[in-house]
Write a protein that holds these residues in place. Structure first.
Motif, short mmCIF file in Angstrom:
data_model
loop_
_atom_site.label_atom_id
_atom_site.label_comp_id
_atom_site.label_asym_id
_atom_site.label_seq_id
_atom_site.Cartn_x
_atom_site.Cartn_y
_atom_site.Cartn_z
N CYS A 81 0.81 -1.22 0.00
CA CYS A 81 0.00 0.00 0.00
C CYS A 81 0.84 1.26 0.00
N CYS A 82 0.49 2.13 -0.84
CA CYS A 82 0.96 3.52 -0.85
C CYS A 82 2.44 3.72 -1.18
N GLY A 83 3.07 2.71 -1.73
CA GLY A 83 4.45 2.86 -2.21
C GLY A 83 5.41 3.47 -1.20
N GLY A 84 5.34 3.03 0.04
CA GLY A 84 6.26 3.54 1.05
C GLY A 84 5.85 4.85 1.67
N GLN A 85 4.63 5.29 1.40
CA GLN A 85 4.13 6.53 2.00
C GLN A 85 2.91 6.19 2.86
N PRO A 86 3.14 5.69 4.07
CA PRO A 86 2.04 5.22 4.91
C PRO A 86 0.99 6.27 5.21
N GLU A 87 1.37 7.53 5.18
CA GLU A 87 0.38 8.58 5.46
C GLU A 87 -0.73 8.60 4.41
N LEU A 88 -0.45 8.11 3.20
CA LEU A 88 -1.48 8.04 2.18
C LEU A 88 -2.51 6.96 2.49
N CYS A 89 -2.10 5.93 3.23
CA CYS A 89 -3.00 4.83 3.59
C CYS A 89 -3.77 5.10 4.87
N ALA A 90 -3.40 6.13 5.62
CA ALA A 90 -4.01 6.39 6.92
C ALA A 90 -5.55 6.46 6.87
N PRO A 91 -6.15 7.16 5.90
CA PRO A 91 -7.62 7.20 5.87
C PRO A 91 -8.24 5.81 5.66
N LEU A 92 -7.64 5.02 4.80
CA LEU A 92 -8.14 3.67 4.54
C LEU A 92 -8.02 2.81 5.78
#
Length: 117
Positions: free
Chosen positions: A91-102
């Protein structure tokens, strides 16, 4: 969970009655439901529902316990976690903040959690 197991789980959930049964059992939580209760709640014939429950069981999405002559079914949360983990593995290509809402939605940390979509 590997790709093959994920495909089996998706195939099991790709039929309306099985998806409804799985969701019903997720809602039932630790109490689960007897096979007859599931059939009645979903308005399905018992033999048809038995077949559908077997498919979900074989896909690792359910577990069951015998209670005398009856069988109680439960959502297998480990199986669900494995399926979701497989989907979100990269998920999110190493950018966990992008997955936070999910992730917040999946773990019921939002105000809309549990609402019908």
């Amino acid at each position: 969970m590997d790709k093959s197991a994920a495909l089996v789980a998706f195939a099991a959930l790709s039929q309306a009655s099985r998806l409804d049964a799985f969701r019903l059992l997720v809602q039932a939580g630790d109490n689960g439901k007897l096979a007859g209760e599931i059939s009645e709640a979903l308005g399905a014939r018992q033999n048809t529902m038995s077949t559908n429950l077997s498919v979900l069981l074989n896909a690792g999405l359910l577990r069951n316990e015998r209670e005398g002559r009856a069988i109680r079914y439960f959502a297998n949360m480990d199986g669900l976690q494995g399926l979701l983990g497989y989907l979100l593995q990269d998920c999110c290509g190493g950018q966990p903040e992008l997955c936070a809402p999910l992730i917040a939605e999946i773990t019921c940390q939002t105000s809309t959690c549990g609402e019908a979509k």
